[in-house]
Design an enzyme around this catalytic site. Sequence first.
Site, PDB file in Angstrom:
ATOM      1  CB  CYS A   1      50.471  40.421  85.309  1.00 28.48           C
ATOM      2  SG  CYS A   1      50.147  40.743  83.609  1.00 28.48           S
TER       3      CYS A   1
ATOM      4  N   GLY B   1      41.067  51.627 115.690  1.00 30.04           N
ATOM      5  CA  GLY B   1      41.771  52.495 114.456  1.00 30.04           C
ATOM      6  C   GLY B   1      41.230  52.484 113.354  1.00 30.04           C
TER       7      GLY B   1
ATOM      8  CG  HIS C   1      40.794  47.354 102.183  1.00 27.32           C
ATOM      9  ND1 HIS C   1      40.602  48.258 102.886  1.00 27.32           N
ATOM     10  CD2 HIS C   1      39.582  46.708 102.177  1.00 27.32           C
ATOM     11  CE1 HIS C   1      39.231  48.603 102.970  1.00 27.32           C
ATOM     12  NE2 HIS C   1      38.673  47.742 102.508  1.00 27.32           N
TER      13      HIS C   1
ATOM     14  CB  ALA D   1      45.062  50.810 119.120  1.00 28.39           C
TER      15      ALA D   1
ATOM     16  CD  GLN E   1      38.898  49.090 107.548  1.00 26.95           C
ATOM     17  OE1 GLN E   1      38.203  49.876 106.637  1.00 26.95           O
ATOM     18  NE2 GLN E   1      38.901  49.088 108.812  1.00 26.95           N
ATOM     19  CG  ASN E   2      45.702  48.785 108.708  1.00 25.40           C
ATOM     20  OD1 ASN E   2      45.072  49.371 108.220  1.00 25.40           O
ATOM     21  ND2 ASN E   2      46.052  48.487 109.725  1.00 25.40           N
ATOM     22  CB  VAL E   3      47.611  47.064 102.329  1.00 25.23           C
ATOM     23  CG1 VAL E   3      46.141  47.097 101.812  1.00 25.23           C
ATOM     24  CG2 VAL E   3      48.042  48.460 102.414  1.00 25.23           C
TER      25      VAL E   3
ATOM     26  CE1 TYR F   1      48.909  51.037  97.177  1.00 23.45           C
ATOM     27  CE2 TYR F   1      48.280  52.448  95.291  1.00 23.45           C
ATOM     28  CZ  TYR F   1      48.040  51.986  96.203  1.00 23.45           C
ATOM     29  OH  TYR F   1      46.353  52.203  96.467  1.00 23.45           O
TER      30      TYR F   1
ATOM     31  CB  SER G   1      37.601  56.827 109.834  1.00 22.21           C
ATOM     32  OG  SER G   1      37.657  56.133 108.722  1.00 22.21           O
TER      33      SER G   1
HETATM   34  N1  APR Z   1      44.926  54.432 118.333  1.00 22.07           N
HETATM   35  C1  APR Z   1      43.688  54.510 117.816  1.00 22.07           C
HETATM   36  N2  APR Z   1      43.270  54.839 116.691  1.00 22.07           N
HETATM   37  C2  APR Z   1      43.850  55.785 116.138  1.00 22.07           C
HETATM   38  C3  APR Z   1      45.218  55.982 116.318  1.00 22.07           C
HETATM   39  C4  APR Z   1      46.031  55.435 117.457  1.00 22.07           C
HETATM   40  N3  APR Z   1      47.343  55.565 117.725  1.00 22.07           N
HETATM   41  N4  APR Z   1      45.787  56.898 115.450  1.00 22.07           N
HETATM   42  C5  APR Z   1      44.995  57.300 114.729  1.00 22.07           C
HETATM   43  N5  APR Z   1      43.568  56.561 114.997  1.00 22.07           N
HETATM   44  C6  APR Z   1      42.436  56.488 114.328  1.00 22.07           C
HETATM   45  C7  APR Z   1      41.718  57.732 113.859  1.00 22.07           C
HETATM   46  O1  APR Z   1      40.939  58.594 114.827  1.00 22.07           O
HETATM   47  C8  APR Z   1      40.943  57.277 112.591  1.00 22.07           C
HETATM   48  O2  APR Z   1      39.574  57.125 113.079  1.00 22.07           O
HETATM   49  O3  APR Z   1      42.533  55.734 113.221  1.00 22.07           O
HETATM   50  C9  APR Z   1      41.340  56.043 112.305  1.00 22.07           C
HETATM   51  C10 APR Z   1      42.001  55.911 110.914  1.00 22.07           C
HETATM   52  O4  APR Z   1      40.896  56.256 110.016  1.00 22.07           O
HETATM   53  P1  APR Z   1      41.534  56.448 108.194  1.00 22.07           P
HETATM   54  O5  APR Z   1      42.554  57.008 108.072  1.00 22.07           O
HETATM   55  O6  APR Z   1      39.940  56.385 107.585  1.00 22.07           O
HETATM   56  O7  APR Z   1      41.764  54.713 108.154  1.00 22.07           O
HETATM   57  P2  APR Z   1      40.903  53.491 107.779  1.00 22.07           P
HETATM   58  O8  APR Z   1      39.610  53.309 108.828  1.00 22.07           O
HETATM   59  O9  APR Z   1      41.722  52.272 107.944  1.00 22.07           O
HETATM   60  O10 APR Z   1      40.497  53.594 106.316  1.00 22.07           O
HETATM   61  C11 APR Z   1      39.720  52.623 105.699  1.00 22.07           C
HETATM   62  O11 APR Z   1      40.103  53.798 103.558  1.00 22.07           O
HETATM   63  O12 APR Z   1      41.463  54.936 102.154  1.00 22.07           O
HETATM   64  C12 APR Z   1      40.758  53.696 102.381  1.00 22.07           C
HETATM   65  O13 APR Z   1      41.628  51.525 101.728  1.00 22.07           O
HETATM   66  C13 APR Z   1      41.970  52.429 102.642  1.00 22.07           C
HETATM   67  O14 APR Z   1      41.675  50.813 104.136  1.00 22.07           O
HETATM   68  C14 APR Z   1      41.572  52.009 104.107  1.00 22.07           C
HETATM   69  C15 APR Z   1      40.188  52.459 104.177  1.00 22.07           C
END
Ligand code: APR
Length: 250
Positions: A126, A187, A118, A231, A100-102, A66, A189
């Site tokens: 703590c 952005g 998240h 995006a 979902q981004n931190v 982290y 999955s």
């Molecule tokens: N513009 C749009 N989409 C994009 C770009 C971009 N420039 N770059 C990548 N992507 C897409 C990828 O195709 C993928 O579908 O962003 C997505 C990222 O997916 P993940 O890596 O799975 O991230 P996320 O969906 O935020 O994950 C969810 O999983 O690991 C945990 O807690 C973590 O918050 C996270 C959660």
Amino acid sequence: MKFSDRLVSTLRNAQSVCALTGAGISAESGVPTFRGEEGLWKKFRPEELANFNAFIRNPDLVWEWYAYRRKLIRDVKPNPGHFGLVDLERCKKHVTIVTQNVDNLHRRAGSENVVELHGNIERSYCIQCHAFVDEPSPEPLTSVPMCVTCGGLVRPDVVWFGEMLPVEAFSKAESAARHCELFFCIGTSAVVFPAASLPYTALDHGALVVEINREETDLSSRAQEVLIGKAGEILPDLLAQAGIRHEEHL
Ligand code: APR
């Protein structure tokens, strides 16, 4: 890109918009995503680092991971995707950004109504007395800090696999998904639940659901509009076509 008339006119007229964002919106800032070829989970398995048992087994390793991501995030800047959502919030009555981004990049860009599902990597607490811990300075990079009050282990304030989402944040996100006219899924999955349920909630309540992603996801067959690409390019383009004013952002 040429957008459909339905999308442009809904964006122009909607007063209530919700955007669910994932790691992909920060990718163009240089923050690695989790899944996919370049994803962080290719190098580390989630069960090794992003859960409570892993932390108890090896707190220094988890802290170090982290600390590495925190440093990476501090060195990057929000990109046009984040700024597009700021422009949107400034011209609509109700805009909720559910992330979902931190990485805190939405707030750093200037977004105000941000729901962090998240957690936030900038905060720590703590595990024993639950006190929030100010960033130790200089931040220890390779060993976990101890709470100055009770001596407990300090962990990042992020939601790990197997943990509940913050109740208030999720209920705010669900309410925004239920009440919006337009829902963006940007952005992500869309595989990690319950966050991934939000576009379906929006669909069930009549919103136009628009996905923006570099590739198709599980949601793509259900979203009414699927915009494939970056995006940081699609959002500003779409907002411009809907006549939403772009402001200069620092
Ligand atoms: N513009 C749009 N989409 C994009 C770009 C971009 N420039 N770059 C990548 N992507 C897409 C990828 O195709 C993928 O579908 O962003 C997505 C990222 O997916 P993940 O890596 O799975 O991230 P996320 O969906 O935020 O994950 C969810 O999983 O690991 C945990 O807690 C973590 O918050 C996270 C959660």
